[in-house]
Design a protein around this motif. Structure first.
Motif, short mmCIF file in Angstrom:
data_model
loop_
_atom_site.label_atom_id
_atom_site.label_comp_id
_atom_site.label_asym_id
_atom_site.label_seq_id
_atom_site.Cartn_x
_atom_site.Cartn_y
_atom_site.Cartn_z
N ARG A 28 -7.37 -9.45 -15.01
CA ARG A 28 -7.83 -8.72 -13.84
C ARG A 28 -9.17 -8.08 -14.13
NH1 ARG A 28 -2.19 -8.16 -14.21
NH2 ARG A 28 -2.34 -6.31 -15.50
N PRO A 29 -10.00 -7.91 -13.11
CA PRO A 29 -9.76 -8.25 -11.71
C PRO A 29 -9.86 -9.76 -11.47
CG PRO A 29 -11.99 -7.43 -11.96
CD PRO A 29 -11.33 -7.31 -13.31
N TYR A 60 -7.91 -8.37 -6.38
CA TYR A 60 -6.86 -7.66 -7.12
C TYR A 60 -7.44 -7.02 -8.38
CZ TYR A 60 -3.42 -10.29 -4.36
OH TYR A 60 -2.67 -10.81 -3.34
N ALA A 61 -6.92 -5.84 -8.70
CA ALA A 61 -7.36 -5.15 -9.92
C ALA A 61 -6.30 -4.12 -10.32
CB ALA A 61 -8.71 -4.48 -9.71
N ASP A 62 -6.49 -3.56 -11.51
CA ASP A 62 -5.57 -2.55 -12.03
C ASP A 62 -5.76 -1.18 -11.39
OD1 ASP A 62 -4.19 -4.19 -13.87
OD2 ASP A 62 -5.87 -4.03 -15.26
N THR A 63 -6.95 -0.94 -10.81
CA THR A 63 -7.22 0.34 -10.16
C THR A 63 -7.80 0.08 -8.77
OG1 THR A 63 -9.50 0.53 -10.96
CG2 THR A 63 -7.75 1.43 -12.39
N TYR A 64 -7.66 1.07 -7.91
CA TYR A 64 -8.24 0.98 -6.57
C TYR A 64 -9.76 0.82 -6.66
CZ TYR A 64 -9.77 2.32 -1.92
OH TYR A 64 -10.38 2.35 -0.69
N ALA A 67 -10.69 -2.74 -7.63
CA ALA A 67 -10.45 -3.66 -6.51
C ALA A 67 -11.55 -3.52 -5.47
CB ALA A 67 -9.08 -3.42 -5.89
N THR A 106 4.86 -3.84 -8.14
CA THR A 106 3.63 -4.22 -8.83
C THR A 106 2.77 -2.98 -9.03
OG1 THR A 106 1.69 -5.64 -8.82
CG2 THR A 106 2.43 -4.85 -6.69
N ASN A 107 1.96 -3.02 -10.05
CA ASN A 107 1.03 -1.93 -10.31
C ASN A 107 -0.39 -2.30 -9.89
OD1 ASN A 107 3.02 -0.30 -11.44
ND2 ASN A 107 2.82 -1.33 -13.41
N LEU A 108 -0.56 -3.44 -9.24
CA LEU A 108 -1.89 -3.91 -8.85
C LEU A 108 -2.34 -3.27 -7.54
CD1 LEU A 108 -1.68 -7.74 -9.57
CD2 LEU A 108 -2.72 -5.96 -10.97
N ARG A 110 -5.00 -4.03 -4.16
CA ARG A 110 -5.59 -5.18 -3.45
C ARG A 110 -6.45 -4.69 -2.30
NH1 ARG A 110 -1.55 -8.97 -0.22
NH2 ARG A 110 -2.58 -8.53 1.73
#
Length: 123
Positions: A28-29, A60-64, A67, A106-108, A110
């Motif tokens: 990711r992203p 998609y990413a691990d943080t807002y 993303a 999920t922790n992702l 989007r």
């Protein structure tokens, strides 16, 4: 059209862009593209040879923040683009959504973008 969009987005998300779905092991992203529909363009003399395709692009990413940054990079590249078989790209909407369907955990994060691509018909 798919090949042209893939090439345009080569520099986004470390080159991780996928059509329809990403592998579960994707770093990711990443970006997932889906062609929602495609309609031939007509004028009063008949078909113009162009197609208007609607494409949803999910970032998609691990943080807002990551993303959102990925989505902004996509928009910067695609908004108003003209070249090759692409006659024009228009941004239609931009929204933040959950990263998974209801019931999935999920922790992702989007962010989704809808675009319309006016392009020549694929050979």
């Amino acid at each position: 059209m798919e090949e042209a969009l893939t090439a345009l987005l080569a520099s986004v998300a470390g080159g991780r862009r996928y059509w329809t779905r990403a592998p579960q092991t994707a770093l990711r992203p990443f970006v997932v593209l889906n062609r929602v529909d495609g309609v031939a363009s007509y004028h009063y003399l008949g078909a113009s040879g162009l197609v208007a395709s609607r494409v949803q692009i999910d970032c998609y990413a691990d943080t807002y923040t990551a993303a959102k940054a990925t989505a902004r990079a996509v928009e910067a590249i695609l908004s108003g683009h003209v070249g090759g078989i692409i006659q024009a790209i228009f941004l239609e909407s931009h929204r933040d959504l959950p990263a998974a369907d209801a019931g999935d955990v999920t922790n992702l994060f989007r962010t989704s973008i809808d675009i319309t691509v006016h392009h020549g018909e694929n050979p």
